[in-house]
Write an enzyme that holds these catalytic residues in place. Structure first.
Site, PDB file in Angstrom:
ATOM      1  N   GLU A 129       7.266 -61.522   0.715  1.00  0.00           N
ATOM      2  CA  GLU A 129       6.294 -60.743   1.641  1.00  0.00           C
ATOM      3  C   GLU A 129       6.462 -60.885   3.146  1.00  0.00           C
ATOM      4  O   GLU A 129       5.425 -61.040   4.079  1.00  0.00           O
ATOM      5  CB  GLU A 129       4.698 -61.049   1.442  1.00  0.00           C
ATOM      6  CG  GLU A 129       4.247 -60.886   0.180  1.00  0.00           C
ATOM      7  CD  GLU A 129       3.832 -59.134   0.168  1.00  0.00           C
ATOM      8  OE1 GLU A 129       3.631 -58.581   1.359  1.00  0.00           O
ATOM      9  OE2 GLU A 129       3.709 -58.371  -0.901  1.00  0.00           O
TER      10      GLU A 129
HETATM   11  C1  LIG Z   1      10.843 -65.020  -6.325  1.00  0.00           C
HETATM   12  C2  LIG Z   1      11.101 -63.711  -5.563  1.00  0.00           C
HETATM   13  C3  LIG Z   1      10.121 -62.676  -5.778  1.00  0.00           C
HETATM   14  C4  LIG Z   1      10.166 -61.467  -4.980  1.00  0.00           C
HETATM   15  N1  LIG Z   1       9.386 -60.381  -5.568  1.00  0.00           N
HETATM   16  C5  LIG Z   1       9.616 -59.136  -4.788  1.00  0.00           C
HETATM   17  C6  LIG Z   1       8.729 -57.997  -5.506  1.00  0.00           C
HETATM   18  O1  LIG Z   1       8.097 -57.995  -6.229  1.00  0.00           O
HETATM   19  N2  LIG Z   1       9.145 -56.743  -4.958  1.00  0.00           N
HETATM   20  C7  LIG Z   1       9.908 -56.487  -3.782  1.00  0.00           C
HETATM   21  O2  LIG Z   1      10.127 -55.422  -3.249  1.00  0.00           O
HETATM   22  N3  LIG Z   1      10.486 -57.659  -3.232  1.00  0.00           N
HETATM   23  C8  LIG Z   1      10.360 -58.828  -3.630  1.00  0.00           C
HETATM   24  N4  LIG Z   1      11.004 -60.090  -3.239  1.00  0.00           N
HETATM   25  C9  LIG Z   1      11.921 -59.801  -2.261  1.00  0.00           C
HETATM   26  C10 LIG Z   1      11.591 -60.512  -0.663  1.00  0.00           C
HETATM   27  O3  LIG Z   1      10.454 -59.834  -0.329  1.00  0.00           O
HETATM   28  C11 LIG Z   1      12.949 -60.543   0.018  1.00  0.00           C
HETATM   29  O4  LIG Z   1      13.671 -61.504  -0.614  1.00  0.00           O
HETATM   30  C12 LIG Z   1      12.500 -60.875   1.474  1.00  0.00           C
HETATM   31  O5  LIG Z   1      12.043 -59.794   2.076  1.00  0.00           O
HETATM   32  C13 LIG Z   1      13.645 -61.339   2.053  1.00  0.00           C
HETATM   33  O6  LIG Z   1      14.695 -60.284   1.983  1.00  0.00           O
HETATM   34  P1  LIG Z   1      16.464 -60.773   1.686  1.00  0.00           P
HETATM   35  O7  LIG Z   1      16.085 -61.745   0.588  1.00  0.00           O
HETATM   36  O8  LIG Z   1      17.070 -59.655   1.505  1.00  0.00           O
HETATM   37  O9  LIG Z   1      16.745 -61.672   2.991  1.00  0.00           O
HETATM   38  P2  LIG Z   1      17.282 -61.142   4.362  1.00  0.00           P
HETATM   39  O10 LIG Z   1      16.548 -60.088   4.604  1.00  0.00           O
HETATM   40  O11 LIG Z   1      18.877 -60.832   4.042  1.00  0.00           O
HETATM   41  O12 LIG Z   1      16.924 -62.240   5.310  1.00  0.00           O
HETATM   42  C14 LIG Z   1      18.098 -63.630   5.187  1.00  0.00           C
HETATM   43  C15 LIG Z   1      17.521 -64.384   6.464  1.00  0.00           C
HETATM   44  O13 LIG Z   1      17.686 -63.767   7.535  1.00  0.00           O
HETATM   45  C16 LIG Z   1      16.542 -63.661   8.363  1.00  0.00           C
HETATM   46  N5  LIG Z   1      16.452 -62.205   8.938  1.00  0.00           N
HETATM   47  C17 LIG Z   1      16.527 -61.172   8.453  1.00  0.00           C
HETATM   48  N6  LIG Z   1      16.442 -60.126   9.304  1.00  0.00           N
HETATM   49  C18 LIG Z   1      16.070 -60.676  10.538  1.00  0.00           C
HETATM   50  C19 LIG Z   1      15.787 -60.394  11.873  1.00  0.00           C
HETATM   51  N7  LIG Z   1      15.651 -59.130  12.276  1.00  0.00           N
HETATM   52  N8  LIG Z   1      15.427 -61.168  12.820  1.00  0.00           N
HETATM   53  C20 LIG Z   1      15.423 -62.496  12.154  1.00  0.00           C
HETATM   54  N9  LIG Z   1      15.546 -63.085  11.164  1.00  0.00           N
HETATM   55  C21 LIG Z   1      16.027 -62.176  10.210  1.00  0.00           C
HETATM   56  C22 LIG Z   1      15.310 -63.837   7.354  1.00  0.00           C
HETATM   57  O14 LIG Z   1      14.163 -64.259   7.821  1.00  0.00           O
HETATM   58  C23 LIG Z   1      16.081 -64.765   6.360  1.00  0.00           C
HETATM   59  O15 LIG Z   1      15.987 -66.120   6.677  1.00  0.00           O
HETATM   60  C24 LIG Z   1      11.062 -61.221  -3.689  1.00  0.00           C
HETATM   61  C25 LIG Z   1      11.755 -62.443  -3.667  1.00  0.00           C
HETATM   62  C26 LIG Z   1      11.795 -63.235  -4.109  1.00  0.00           C
HETATM   63  C27 LIG Z   1      12.892 -64.384  -3.833  1.00  0.00           C
END
Ligand SMILES: Cc1cc2nc3c(=O)[nH]c(=O)nc-3n(C[C@H](O)[C@H](O)[C@H](O)COP(=O)(O)OP(=O)(O)OC[C@H]3O[C@@H](n4cnc5c(N)ncnc54)[C@H](O)[C@@H]3O)c2cc1C
Length: 588
Positions: A435
């Site tokens: 989220e």
């Molecule tokens: C157990 C679990 C359940 C989930 N359930 C759902 C679901 O039901 N539906 C769904 O759609 N998604 C779901 N998610 C996805 C979740 O919302 C994403 O993992 C989250 O939004 C982060 O995206 P990412 O994992 O691609 O990390 P990334 O976006 O790659 O981020 C990696 C790191 O980089 C940082 N970062 C990225 N961009 C920026 C920026 N512009 N400025 C500063 N820092 C930045 C982030 O803060 C983080 O620390 C789930 C994830 C998990 C782990």
């Protein structure tokens, strides 16, 4: 396994003595009375303890598995949710015309806290289902609502939110799922979807009759290219089983094996390996992200509340353990029987910190839930908007710290799977990630809600916090805290002025530090509010006196130990610290 979930005493204090539940119900025009609320919360606490807590450990050990392309979930998860449905808990928050009880969000949030404390992974299916149905009910056509939202409100079908993709998590503008027009029917304009959705909670399972996926995708232009950025994102209803009974073109490409929260299946879904998955658009093309965002405040309050509930349970387990575990002697004493570890100053340090973080988080989330109910009042809406990143993040970060301290209080036993505290910690580790990560929340708070267009909420926050500070002036025990809070608000205001003088491109470099500092000021305000409510309570017995003293002690701890941290953090933010942001990637 301990059956301590939450403190009933604290919940009643927060709802009645502090938030004035009865007055709130009348003010928002609810036809629910306090008696009904009590029955509903008692039912929730009992069901959470009897049906959700009972498989907390088992669903961690026996996580969902993929068999012949289908996800199998522990049967106890389905049984608990069936009872949840039969007792009307799926529908409770929906209006009567949708088959619900129309309970206010504050009440359903208090109920949710019991389940999240007992087994957040199992109740997670219900949380997602409610959010999905609410979105369809708010933005879908009548036919879509009747066909896809009502069975979810009844708890027969479950729902998901399919936003993330392997290459697009924080940055949803980069999603590549494609939706191509495919005619129309009674459910609206039909599309064929192709793409991969990653991390989908409840993406597949065998415990509901059907699954309604709400999928974000882009409709290609005439040249076949997908629109850039977030403006081109649309929202689609894509059921696992189509209205004619045929399985939709959705494949489970894999399961993610998680650190915690394992009872909720988490899938990589492939939409359209064949002809394309059938979906119906909600509203018009390009409205998808805005529709999702309209539901976001509630979803983020729910994440914060889940984190707060895990923290509260961990604190209670640590408190009970510390009163029973005998180890060591008082300073300067060498012999005699060992004392309970709760008598050691360092254990008290950990317990009061865990109490301040966890009960403070619960107070914050319930305060926000009350603001959700007050949506007719623009002041409440603006304040909720400002506070949402804190509501999502503070319990996720500091509630998790409370869970960490609960392990430490248990010593070596806390590091074993025989006690629940390690699982509570692992479960809570998810909350700063989904989220919107903490980093993304920090940018939202500082960029949009403090320095940007949504800045109106800050004045409402400072007005309410200053009002609490001036009420404290009349209370000899709390007056010093009141003036410390007023100083901290002044400090925030000065920092905002300093930030505006910085190079615009560098203003958000320390946004995570700002979020942490702001969180401390918000929590100090809410601790002062709780201490004021506790000190005006008429404590009839020893237990009530100890309860009120505990609230005042946690408030004092917050003002002496935590709030001063904001000063240091704000100095870094206002001074435009480059300690991290100036670094080149090569030094890592
Ligand atoms: C157990 C679990 C359940 C989930 N359930 C759902 C679901 O039901 N539906 C769904 O759609 N998604 C779901 N998610 C996805 C979740 O919302 C994403 O993992 C989250 O939004 C982060 O995206 P990412 O994992 O691609 O990390 P990334 O976006 O790659 O981020 C990696 C790191 O980089 C940082 N970062 C990225 N961009 C920026 C920026 N512009 N400025 C500063 N820092 C930045 C982030 O803060 C983080 O620390 C789930 C994830 C998990 C782990």
């Amino acid at each position: 396994m301990s059956d301590v979930l939450l403190s009933e005493r604290d919940m009643a204090f927060l709802l009645d003595d502090w938030l004035g539940l009865e007055t709130h119900l009348a003010a928002i025009g609810s036809d629910t009375d306090r008696e009904t609320v009590s029955q509903y919360l008692d039912l929730s606490a009992k069901l959470a303890a009897d049906r959700f807590l009972t498989h907390y450990k088992k669903s961690d050990h026996e996580e969902p598995r993929l068999e012949n392309g289908r996800v199998r979930v522990l049967p106890e998860v389905g049984e608990a949710l069936r009872e949840f449905a039969e007792l009307g808990l799926f529908s409770a928050s929906f209006p009567a015309e949708l088959g619900g009880m129309g309970l206010p969000y504050l009440v359903t949030s208090a109920s949710y806290a019991w389940f999240a404390a007992a087994n957040g992974a199992s109740v997670g299916y219900a949380m997602l289902t409610g959010a999905n149905a609410r979105l369809i009910a708010a933005f879908g056509s009548e036919a879509q609502r009747d066909r896809f939202a009502l069975p979810q409100i009844e708890g027969r079908w479950f729902g998901t939110m399919c936003l993330s993709e392997p290459q697009a998590g924080s940055s949803l503008g980069d999603i590549r799922t494609r939706a191509v027009p495919d005619g129309s029917d009674e459910f609206g304009d039909r599309y064929r979807l192709t793409g991969n959705k990653m991390w989908i909670s409840g993406g597949d399972q065998d415990i509901s009759e059907n699954i309604v996926h709400l999928v974000l995708a882009k409709v290609p232009g005439e040249d076949g290219a997908l629109p850039e950025g977030t403006e081109g994102i649309s929202l689609f209803i894509v059921p696992k089983i189509l209205p004619d009974g045929v399985h939709n073109d959705i494949a489970v490409a894999g399961l993610n094996h998680k650190m915690g929260n394992r009872g909720t299946s988490n899938c990589l879904l492939n939409f359209g390996e064949g002809e394309g998955a059938t979906g119906w658009i909600v509203g018009k093309p390009g409205q998808g992200l805005a529709q999702m965002f309209m539901m976001m405040n509630e979803a983020r309050v729910a994440v914060g509340l889940g984190a707060a509930s895990l923290a509260c349970r961990g604190y209670l387990l640590a408190r009970d353990y510390a009163k029973e575990r005998l180890q060591g002697r008082a300073p300067g004493v060498r012999d005699g029987t060992p004392v309970a570890i709760v008598d050691h100053a360092d254990i008290k340090r950990m317990l009061i910190a865990a109490k301040a973080y966890s009960e403070g988080s619960l107070a914050l989330c319930l305060y926000a839930a009350k603001l959700v109910d007050e949506k007719a009042n623009p002041e409440s809406t603006a304040l909720l908007d400002l506070l949402t990143p804190v509501v999502k993040t503070y319990p996720s970060e500091f509630g998790r710290l409370a869970n960490d301290l609960a392990i430490q209080v248990h010593g070596g036993y806390g590091y074993t799977r025989d006690f629940d505290v390690e699982q509570l910690y692992r479960d809570n580790r998810l909350n700063p990630i989904h989220e919107g990560t903490t980093g993304i929340q920090a940018g939202d708070l500082l960029g949009r809600k403090i320095l940007g267009r949504g800045a109106g909420g800050f004045d409402i926050f400072s007005k309410r916090a200053e009002e609490a500070a001036s009420r404290a002036a009349d209370n000899p025990d709390l007056a010093a805290h009141g003036s410390a809070l007023a100083d901290a608000i002044g400090n925030l205001e000065e920092t905002i002025v300093s930030l505006k003088a910085l190079d615009p491109a560098r203003r958000l470099d320390n946004s995570a530090l700002f979020l942490e500092a702001f969180g401390h000021v918000v929590l100090a305000w809410l601790w002062l509010e709780q201490a004021l409510a506790a000190s005006s309570m008429i404590a009839a017995d020893e237990e009530s006196r100890a309860f009120a003293a505990g609230k005042i002690a946690a408030c004092r701890y917050y003002f002496e130990v935590e709030l001063p941290k904001s000063q240091h953090l704000l100095a870094l933010v206002g001074g435009g610290s480059t300690a991290a942001a100036s670094l080149g990637a090569e030094i890592f």
